[in-house]
Design an enzyme around this catalytic site. Structure first.
Site, PDB file in Angstrom:
ATOM      1  N   SER A 189     -50.932  -3.211 -16.819  1.00 25.99           N
ATOM      2  CA  SER A 189     -50.092  -2.301 -17.588  1.00 25.99           C
ATOM      3  C   SER A 189     -50.687  -0.905 -17.474  1.00 25.99           C
ATOM      4  CB  SER A 189     -49.982  -2.761 -19.050  1.00 25.99           C
ATOM      5  OG  SER A 189     -49.086  -1.938 -19.760  1.00 25.99           O
ATOM      6  N   THR A 190     -51.125  -0.309 -18.578  1.00 28.59           N
ATOM      7  CA  THR A 190     -51.634   1.061 -18.566  1.00 28.59           C
ATOM      8  C   THR A 190     -52.778   1.218 -17.564  1.00 28.59           C
ATOM      9  OG1 THR A 190     -51.112   1.191 -20.915  1.00 28.59           O
ATOM     10  CG2 THR A 190     -52.526   2.912 -20.011  1.00 28.59           C
ATOM     11  N   HIS A 208     -46.121  -3.497 -15.871  1.00 27.91           N
ATOM     12  CA  HIS A 208     -45.188  -2.957 -16.862  1.00 27.91           C
ATOM     13  C   HIS A 208     -44.682  -1.602 -16.380  1.00 27.91           C
ATOM     14  CE1 HIS A 208     -47.498  -5.365 -20.184  1.00 27.91           C
ATOM     15  NE2 HIS A 208     -46.761  -6.151 -19.412  1.00 27.91           N
ATOM     16  N   MET A 268     -52.754  -2.097 -21.926  1.00 29.26           N
ATOM     17  CA  MET A 268     -52.736  -2.095 -23.384  1.00 29.26           C
ATOM     18  C   MET A 268     -52.050  -3.359 -23.890  1.00 29.26           C
ATOM     19  SD  MET A 268     -51.170   0.956 -25.765  1.00 29.26           S
ATOM     20  CE  MET A 268     -49.530   0.821 -25.027  1.00 29.26           C
ATOM     21  N   ASP A 270     -50.505  -8.958 -23.219  1.00 26.16           N
ATOM     22  CA  ASP A 270     -49.671  -9.647 -22.234  1.00 26.16           C
ATOM     23  C   ASP A 270     -50.521 -10.098 -21.053  1.00 26.16           C
ATOM     24  OD1 ASP A 270     -47.281 -10.627 -21.160  1.00 26.16           O
ATOM     25  OD2 ASP A 270     -46.980  -8.807 -19.980  1.00 26.16           O
TER      26      ASP A 270
END
Length: 350
Positions: free
Chosen positions: A170-171, A196, A289, A292
């Site tokens: 993600s991030t 993401h 972050m 998940d």
């Protein structure tokens, strides 16, 4: 953490040439007691002076601005005064391409421009914006260096038709995945990716990975056969699952509900790989972050797969991999530069 490291609210400087966007971003951020908007700037030259005066923890930065574009400003900022930056991007493929450039230059994360004509959904947008700014405040930011792709050990052969690699992030993940992919050989096992990312960004992201990898990288399509030497990126807004079809694997895309607030979800991908590939898989959960992917990585470990988590020192945000480590899902916790080799070794089993 949800505030600056000394317990005070996260100090944010909003940089955008649109007065309306500056006002809206300021209002949305200031609604969170853990955030203090210390100022706003209409262009990079004003922003430069306000950074010196106000010492913000995080910048939100537009790309298209007068006198100096956002990318040039970001590049100068990361060279002279590295700090967390969240890009504010247009929701177009052109905007996606430029945003990926910004992430390569060192931006921590991005949000798309808010829809000014749609009141519905503003609360959800505000929650996302606030969460990303808070995460950015605790991100590790450093100058970016362009490094040559790592050499693949010649003593090992990774060609296989019955192995599968899965990566979730993600991030900070767009650059982390790019680094992993740049170290993969052309004949690596098939690879599936859940990052993401919004729908308009996933195809440009796949194309960028393809330019930086010896593998062929494409956006996943429903029913497409999964082949060695190829990597498949989950489209933004759709879940990606792996499904066995006879002796082959194929991509299956789904529009079912978000999982952990995300579609694509890393958990959805990882759990399908655990069910369909089991010990023939290896997987890595990279920077991001939230949580998940942690449950899915544990499912993979329980199924006999090799499981990795990126270490805290090389993560932009050690949320997702940290959650996986806390669950006991990761057999190995490794720095980013070692992920590709460990994934390949994990699939090179009898």
């Amino acid at each position: 953490m949800t505030a600056a490291s000394d317990g005070r609210p996260v100090r944010v400087l909003v940089v955008d040439d649109s007065a309306l966007i500056r006002q809206l971003m300021t209002e949305l951020l200031a609604a969170d007691p853990g955030i203090q908007v210390v100022g706003a700037a209409a262009d990079p030259f004003i922003a430069r002076e306000k950074i010196k005066q106000l010492q913000p923890d995080v910048l939100t930065l537009d790309i298209e601005m007068p006198r100096m574009d956002g990318l040039t400003f970001l590049q100068n900022l990361m060279r002279l005064r590295p700090m967390p930056v969240v890009m504010v991007s247009s929701l177009t493929e052109a905007g996606a391409s430029v945003t990926l450039d910004a992430l390569a230059l060192g931006a921590v994360d991005f949000v798309t421009k808010p829809g000014l004509d749609v009141a519905r959904g503003m609360a959800e947008y505000a929650t996302l914006l606030q969460a990303k700014v808070k995460a950015a405040a605790n991100a590790r930011v450093a100058r970016r260096e362009v490094r040559a792709a790592s050499a693949t050990p010649s003593a090992m052969s990774y060609r296989t038709t019955d192995r599968l690699i899965a990566i979730g992030a993600s991030t900070g993940g767009t650059e982390a995945i790019r680094e992993v992919m740049s170290s993969m050989p052309a004949d690596a096992p098939a690879l599936v990716i859940a990052q993401h990312i919004p729908a308009q960004f996933s195809r440009p992201f796949a194309e960028r990975l393809d330019r930086h990898s010896r593998m062929t990288v494409i956006e996943a399509e429903d029913g497409r056969q999964i082949l060695p030497g190829h990597a498949y990126v989950a489209p933004g807004g759709r879940h990606l699952r792996v499904q066995r079809s006879g002796a082959r694997w194929v991509c299956r895309l789904g529009d079912d509900a978000p999982v952990n607030g995300h579609r694509p979800s890393v958990d959805v991908l990882f759990e399908s790989v655990a069910a369909q590939a089991g010990r023939n898989a290896s997987a890595a959960l990279l920077t991001g972050m939230g949580e998940d992917g942690a449950r899915g990585l544990l499912a993979l470990r329980d199924a006999g797969a090799t499981t990795l988590a990126q270490d805290a020192a090389t993560c932009v945000v050690w949320g997702m991999p940290g959650a996986a480590v806390a669950r006991g899902a990761a057999q190995q916790v490794v720095p980013l530069q070692d992920v590709a080799t460990r994934l390949l070794v994990g699939t090179d089993r009898d």
